[in-house]
Scaffold this active site. Sequence first.
Site, PDB file in Angstrom:
ATOM      1  N   ASP A 184       0.839  -1.189   0.000  1.00 15.47           N
ATOM      2  CA  ASP A 184       0.000   0.000   0.000  1.00 15.47           C
ATOM      3  C   ASP A 184       0.881   1.249   0.000  1.00 15.47           C
ATOM      4  O   ASP A 184       1.852   1.331   0.756  1.00 15.47           O
ATOM      5  CB  ASP A 184      -0.889  -0.029   1.256  1.00 15.47           C
ATOM      6  CG  ASP A 184      -1.880   1.110   1.312  1.00 15.47           C
ATOM      7  OD1 ASP A 184      -2.329   1.574   0.242  1.00 15.47           O
ATOM      8  OD2 ASP A 184      -2.216   1.535   2.446  1.00 15.47           O
ATOM      9  N   HIS A 185       0.575   2.193  -0.859  1.00 13.98           N
ATOM     10  CA  HIS A 185       1.274   3.484  -0.914  1.00 13.98           C
ATOM     11  C   HIS A 185       2.789   3.354  -0.989  1.00 13.98           C
ATOM     12  O   HIS A 185       3.520   3.971  -0.214  1.00 13.98           O
ATOM     13  CB  HIS A 185       0.891   4.352   0.287  1.00 13.98           C
ATOM     14  CG  HIS A 185      -0.493   4.902   0.203  1.00 13.98           C
ATOM     15  ND1 HIS A 185      -0.853   5.902  -0.671  1.00 13.98           N
ATOM     16  CD2 HIS A 185      -1.626   4.556   0.872  1.00 13.98           C
ATOM     17  CE1 HIS A 185      -2.144   6.166  -0.530  1.00 13.98           C
ATOM     18  NE2 HIS A 185      -2.632   5.343   0.391  1.00 13.98           N
ATOM     19  N   VAL A 213      -8.748  -0.026   4.638  1.00 17.90           N
ATOM     20  CA  VAL A 213      -9.109   0.208   6.037  1.00 17.90           C
ATOM     21  C   VAL A 213      -7.857   0.043   6.886  1.00 17.90           C
ATOM     22  O   VAL A 213      -7.218  -1.007   6.862  1.00 17.90           O
ATOM     23  CB  VAL A 213     -10.192  -0.777   6.519  1.00 17.90           C
ATOM     24  CG1 VAL A 213     -10.518  -0.515   7.996  1.00 17.90           C
ATOM     25  CG2 VAL A 213     -11.448  -0.663   5.663  1.00 17.90           C
ATOM     26  N   ALA A 214      -7.509   1.069   7.645  1.00 17.50           N
ATOM     27  CA  ALA A 214      -6.346   0.992   8.531  1.00 17.50           C
ATOM     28  C   ALA A 214      -6.670   1.563   9.905  1.00 17.50           C
ATOM     29  O   ALA A 214      -6.642   0.861  10.912  1.00 17.50           O
ATOM     30  CB  ALA A 214      -5.154   1.721   7.920  1.00 17.50           C
ATOM     31  N   HIS A 235      -7.455  10.341   4.386  1.00 14.01           N
ATOM     32  CA  HIS A 235      -6.753   9.347   5.194  1.00 14.01           C
ATOM     33  C   HIS A 235      -6.834   9.728   6.665  1.00 14.01           C
ATOM     34  O   HIS A 235      -6.833  10.910   7.009  1.00 14.01           O
ATOM     35  CB  HIS A 235      -5.272   9.283   4.801  1.00 14.01           C
ATOM     36  CG  HIS A 235      -5.019   8.640   3.490  1.00 14.01           C
ATOM     37  ND1 HIS A 235      -5.343   7.334   3.228  1.00 14.01           N
ATOM     38  CD2 HIS A 235      -4.467   9.121   2.342  1.00 14.01           C
ATOM     39  CE1 HIS A 235      -4.995   7.040   1.983  1.00 14.01           C
ATOM     40  NE2 HIS A 235      -4.472   8.105   1.423  1.00 14.01           N
ATOM     41  N   GLY A 236      -6.858   8.729   7.538  1.00 15.71           N
ATOM     42  CA  GLY A 236      -6.707   8.987   8.960  1.00 15.71           C
ATOM     43  C   GLY A 236      -8.005   9.016   9.739  1.00 15.71           C
ATOM     44  O   GLY A 236      -9.049   8.533   9.287  1.00 15.71           O
ATOM     45  N   HIS A 244      -9.550   5.004  -0.884  1.00 10.74           N
ATOM     46  CA  HIS A 244      -8.658   5.105   0.266  1.00 10.74           C
ATOM     47  C   HIS A 244      -9.330   5.970   1.333  1.00 10.74           C
ATOM     48  O   HIS A 244     -10.259   6.701   1.047  1.00 10.74           O
ATOM     49  CB  HIS A 244      -7.330   5.728  -0.133  1.00 10.74           C
ATOM     50  CG  HIS A 244      -6.464   4.818  -0.928  1.00 10.74           C
ATOM     51  ND1 HIS A 244      -5.096   4.763  -0.768  1.00 10.74           N
ATOM     52  CD2 HIS A 244      -6.744   3.895  -1.880  1.00 10.74           C
ATOM     53  CE1 HIS A 244      -4.581   3.865  -1.596  1.00 10.74           C
ATOM     54  NE2 HIS A 244      -5.570   3.337  -2.285  1.00 10.74           N
ATOM     55  N   GLY A 245      -8.822   5.895   2.553  1.00 13.18           N
ATOM     56  CA  GLY A 245      -9.417   6.689   3.628  1.00 13.18           C
ATOM     57  C   GLY A 245     -10.779   6.164   4.027  1.00 13.18           C
ATOM     58  O   GLY A 245     -11.702   6.936   4.281  1.00 13.18           O
ATOM     59  N   SER A 266     -11.759   4.661   6.746  1.00  8.71           N
ATOM     60  CA  SER A 266     -12.068   4.517   8.167  1.00  8.71           C
ATOM     61  C   SER A 266     -13.170   5.450   8.667  1.00  8.71           C
ATOM     62  O   SER A 266     -13.867   5.120   9.618  1.00  8.71           O
ATOM     63  CB  SER A 266     -10.796   4.736   9.006  1.00  8.71           C
ATOM     64  OG  SER A 266      -9.889   3.666   8.839  1.00  8.71           O
TER      65      SER A 266
END
Length: 280
Positions: free
Chosen positions: A81-82, A229-230, A178-179, A206-207, A209
């Site tokens: 990822d990234h 999902v992170a 993100h975040g 992405h992003g 969450s």
Amino acid sequence: MLESLKTILSAAREGHYAVGAFNCLSVEHARGAVRAAEEEKSPIILQLAEVQFPCAPIELMAPVYLELARQAEVPVCVHLDHGQSFETCARAIKLGFNSVMFDGASLPFEENARVTSEVVRMAKAVGVDVEAELGRVGDAGTDEGKDLKDAFTDVGQAGLFVERTGCDALAISIGNLHGRYIATPKLNITRLKELKEALSTPLVLHGGSGTSREDFKSCIHNGICKVNVATTLQLAVMDAVKEYVSSGNTSYIDMKGVIESATEKQVRLFIDLFESSGKV
């Protein structure tokens, strides 16, 4: 079973569902995620971002991911990822990752297309798939509340970019961040529909969450095939560990089980949300 990103996302696009891509930073994280996928009979993507290498070194995590994927009863893709450079993508491929992302979104269009093309050429030579990014996905810590319209993925540029690079999946910007969000973002589903209409390439969000359930459903039903999902996963594990420790428990072995179970629970919720349950 270890499966290619292209195969997993092609099935998702055809079946109008999305596959969860989970950033797993430990053995317990990864085991919990795969166990959830097996119970839900869902494909899954295990991934590690370059910014996470300091806490989860890729040389140590690659064997864990790959062994879990090979033993799994469901399709599992092992994805970088990234990746921030050609060299990082090459490093991941050498370690056995069967899919990589080169993130050139911060580069000018021509430079992004050039480096992405080089990564694709290298990866395809050894049967590895490539995700790219066009448009800038913001950061919840610095961009929340700002007007990000200028960062949205341009439909015309996206078609040209995919044609020139030959990437297998495209991460897009439609207002996602993100975040950890303070407020729930509102995604531009109209732009997503336009991108889906213009491209045959699977699209990536992405992003994931902080996105609302309503927006998740709109994204999945309008072309998003992979959702990253992170943060939510990491927060769920932290909360479970805090609860375990505050209850007076002191067994490190049992705490590892807490991490695995918390991951499994959270991943199962996302699999249900992304409508990939029962697709295997």
